[in-house]
Design an enzyme around this catalytic site. Structure first.
Site, mmCIF file in Angstrom:
data_model
loop_
_atom_site.group_PDB
_atom_site.id
_atom_site.type_symbol
_atom_site.label_atom_id
_atom_site.label_comp_id
_atom_site.label_asym_id
_atom_site.label_seq_id
_atom_site.Cartn_x
_atom_site.Cartn_y
_atom_site.Cartn_z
ATOM 1 N N HIS A 15 43.961 40.982 46.321
ATOM 2 C CA HIS A 15 42.777 41.542 46.355
ATOM 3 C C HIS A 15 41.675 40.472 46.009
ATOM 4 O O HIS A 15 41.423 40.146 44.832
ATOM 5 C CB HIS A 15 42.728 42.510 45.015
ATOM 6 C CG HIS A 15 41.297 43.592 45.199
ATOM 7 N ND1 HIS A 15 41.394 44.686 45.338
ATOM 8 C CD2 HIS A 15 40.039 43.163 45.105
ATOM 9 C CE1 HIS A 15 40.012 45.200 45.376
ATOM 10 N NE2 HIS A 15 39.396 44.121 44.896
ATOM 11 N N HIS A 17 37.803 38.953 47.880
ATOM 12 C CA HIS A 17 36.797 39.267 49.040
ATOM 13 C C HIS A 17 36.314 38.056 49.859
ATOM 14 O O HIS A 17 35.907 37.197 48.795
ATOM 15 C CB HIS A 17 35.539 40.070 48.409
ATOM 16 C CG HIS A 17 36.023 41.548 48.096
ATOM 17 N ND1 HIS A 17 35.801 42.735 48.802
ATOM 18 C CD2 HIS A 17 36.349 41.920 46.947
ATOM 19 C CE1 HIS A 17 36.016 43.660 48.243
ATOM 20 N NE2 HIS A 17 36.660 43.225 47.126
ATOM 21 N N ASP A 19 33.553 37.292 51.328
ATOM 22 C CA ASP A 19 32.197 36.922 51.060
ATOM 23 C C ASP A 19 31.942 36.694 49.496
ATOM 24 O O ASP A 19 30.717 36.468 49.111
ATOM 25 C CB ASP A 19 31.147 38.056 51.682
ATOM 26 C CG ASP A 19 31.723 39.536 51.132
ATOM 27 O OD1 ASP A 19 32.856 39.544 50.463
ATOM 28 O OD2 ASP A 19 31.113 40.527 51.787
ATOM 29 N N GLY A 184 32.899 48.996 48.105
ATOM 30 C CA GLY A 184 31.321 49.388 47.921
ATOM 31 C C GLY A 184 31.289 50.361 46.590
ATOM 32 O O GLY A 184 32.150 50.236 45.742
ATOM 33 N N HIS A 214 39.679 51.014 47.181
ATOM 34 C CA HIS A 214 38.964 50.574 45.947
ATOM 35 C C HIS A 214 38.704 51.961 45.073
ATOM 36 O O HIS A 214 38.124 52.808 45.724
ATOM 37 C CB HIS A 214 37.479 50.308 46.100
ATOM 38 C CG HIS A 214 37.711 48.643 46.214
ATOM 39 N ND1 HIS A 214 37.945 48.067 47.446
ATOM 40 C CD2 HIS A 214 37.073 47.402 45.450
ATOM 41 C CE1 HIS A 214 37.889 46.756 47.350
ATOM 42 N NE2 HIS A 214 37.640 46.374 46.342
ATOM 43 N N GLU A 217 37.814 52.005 39.756
ATOM 44 C CA GLU A 217 37.295 50.809 39.023
ATOM 45 C C GLU A 217 36.380 51.226 37.920
ATOM 46 O O GLU A 217 36.520 50.873 36.833
ATOM 47 C CB GLU A 217 36.536 50.023 40.126
ATOM 48 C CG GLU A 217 36.029 48.688 39.644
ATOM 49 C CD GLU A 217 35.561 47.560 40.515
ATOM 50 O OE1 GLU A 217 35.357 46.468 40.195
ATOM 51 O OE2 GLU A 217 35.539 48.261 41.625
ATOM 52 N N HIS A 238 42.003 47.983 41.848
ATOM 53 C CA HIS A 238 41.704 48.086 40.552
ATOM 54 C C HIS A 238 42.350 49.395 39.843
ATOM 55 O O HIS A 238 43.418 49.156 39.014
ATOM 56 C CB HIS A 238 40.118 48.461 40.420
ATOM 57 C CG HIS A 238 39.262 47.181 40.819
ATOM 58 N ND1 HIS A 238 39.159 46.069 40.415
ATOM 59 C CD2 HIS A 238 38.509 47.244 41.982
ATOM 60 C CE1 HIS A 238 38.384 45.303 41.156
ATOM 61 N NE2 HIS A 238 38.211 45.798 42.271
ATOM 62 N N ASP A 295 39.327 38.826 42.759
ATOM 63 C CA ASP A 295 38.264 39.696 43.259
ATOM 64 C C ASP A 295 37.029 38.821 43.951
ATOM 65 O O ASP A 295 37.128 38.819 45.306
ATOM 66 C CB ASP A 295 37.770 40.387 42.179
ATOM 67 C CG ASP A 295 36.964 41.753 42.711
ATOM 68 O OD1 ASP A 295 37.135 42.224 43.925
ATOM 69 O OD2 ASP A 295 36.467 42.813 41.683
ATOM 70 N N ASP A 296 36.215 38.481 43.216
ATOM 71 C CA ASP A 296 35.032 37.822 43.869
ATOM 72 C C ASP A 296 34.848 36.496 43.037
ATOM 73 O O ASP A 296 33.708 36.329 42.340
ATOM 74 C CB ASP A 296 33.693 38.685 43.817
ATOM 75 C CG ASP A 296 33.841 39.856 44.466
ATOM 76 O OD1 ASP A 296 33.621 39.585 45.737
ATOM 77 O OD2 ASP A 296 34.373 40.824 44.115
#
Length: 365
Positions: A15, A17, A19, A184, A214, A217, A238, A295-296
């Site tokens: 998991h 992303h 971007d 999102g 997702h 979360e 999540h 994640d990010d």
């Protein structure tokens, strides 16, 4: 002196992303190259603006993308490069297999309505975005010697994109793409039932496209139930709030549902309140099926090791548990069975473990 990794053995990440995993240097480079104004012109300043240090909210976190995405989107060179550099980043972190996710529509500027990030209309379609990411990932695999596959995201607030997302999954299923996701803002009321999402997930199920969602979360266990019963997901992104519904949690454990857990992310987005025990501790104690993920990392100023350090230092995670959760991640990956077996054998060897006698893939060790 650099901190020693919390788990210095091969890892699997499911998991993360694309971007949210871009090098700040790359953002600055393409901002200058393309004449796109950014809020800062040094790596340090940019990280200060994009990054998060303190817990906030999911919408606040999502707003961070607006600062830097205009430098990347709509550029063929940028999109291919971020995919290539992602593989490099993961190889350095000791990841041997990763699944990276992104929305093709959020990187395009043609044949997408509305055009994202206030771009002028161009000629880069969601279809070509997928092709470019595939090229970048495949070149990265050759250079850095690890395996990376991709997951295409539907967006909760743009259900009209979802039918195209599943078609792109089908078109590129033999060129890195292994699954579909919904990402999102999960607080959008009733979004699991939006016709575009329902249609895409029904088609994915019928076409043999793997599914993750997702869910749970920041919202209640009900969104997790919708992901499982309505969208027929095979994994939960999540899923922390699942444990608030004991019956659902028991059922999902029994069904060996995989939870893609992102501990550091859950702290910064406010999905988990530190005055309570983190749900991953419950997952660990119950020997549930879950993985640790970053994640990010761009926004969370982290690496995958951040999540391992956090669970080791604050939650009593051991080397044995790290081995167990990575084996479960490999079993719950969306690789074809023969490649999954290869990955598992690679982990068993690296962990000095004897493979269990012919267990069915997907069963917890």
């Amino acid at each position: 002196m650099a901190q020693a990794p919390a788990f210095n053995k091969p890892k699997v990440e499911l998991h993360v992303h694309l971007d949210g995993a871009i090098k700040p240097e790359t953002i600055l480079y393409f901002g200058r190259e393309r004449g796109i104004a950014l809020p800062a012109d040094t790596v340090e300043e940019l990280q200060k603006i994009i990054g998060m240090d303190e817990p906030h909210s999911l919408p606040y976190f999502l707003s961070k993308f607006e600062y830097y995405m205009p430098a990347i989107v709509g550029s063929r060179d940028a999109i291919k490069r971020i995919a290539y550099e992602f593989v490099e980043m993961k190889a350095k972190e000791g990841v041997v297999y990763a699944e990276v996710r992104y929305s093709p529509h959020l990187l395009a500027n043609s044949k997408v309505q509305p055009i994202p990030w206030n771009q002028a209309e161009g000629d880069l379609t969601p279809d070509e975005v997928v092709n470019l990411v595939n090229q970048g990932l495949q070149e990265g695999e050759k250079t850095f010697g690890i395996k990376v596959r991709s997951i295409l995201c539907c967006m909760r607030h743009q259900p009209e994109w979802s039918p195209e997302v599943v078609e792109l999954c089908k078109k590129y299923r033999n060129q890195t793409v292994v699954a579909i996701d919904i990402a999102g803002d999960e607080t959008i009321e009733g979004s699991s039932y939006f016709p575009g999402h329902l249609e895409a997930y029904k088609e994915a199920l019928q076409s043999g496209i793997h599914r993750t969602v997702h869910a749970g979360e920041v919202c209640s266990a009900e969104v997790v139930r919708e992901a499982v019963d309505i969208l027929k997901t095979e994994r939960i992104g999540h899923g922390y709030h699942t444990i608030e519904d004991q019956a659902l949690y028991d059922r999902l454990r029994k069904e060996n549902m995989h939870f893609e857990v992102c501990p550091w992310s859950s702290y910064l987005t406010g999905a988990w309140k530190p005055e309570t025990e983190h749900p991953v501790v419950r997952f660990k104690n119950d020997r549930a099926n879950y993985s640790l993920n970053s994640d990010d990392p761009l926004i969370f100023k982290s690496t995958l090791d951040t999540d391992y350090q956090m669970t080791k230092r604050d939650m009593g995670f051991t080397e044995e548990e790290f081995k167990r959760l990575n084996i479960n991640a490999a079993k719950s990956s969306f690789l074809p069975e023969d490649e999954k077996e290869e990955l598992l054998n690679q982990l068993y060897k690296a962990y000095d473990m004897t493979p269990p006698p012919a267990t069915a893939a997907g069963q917890g060790p």
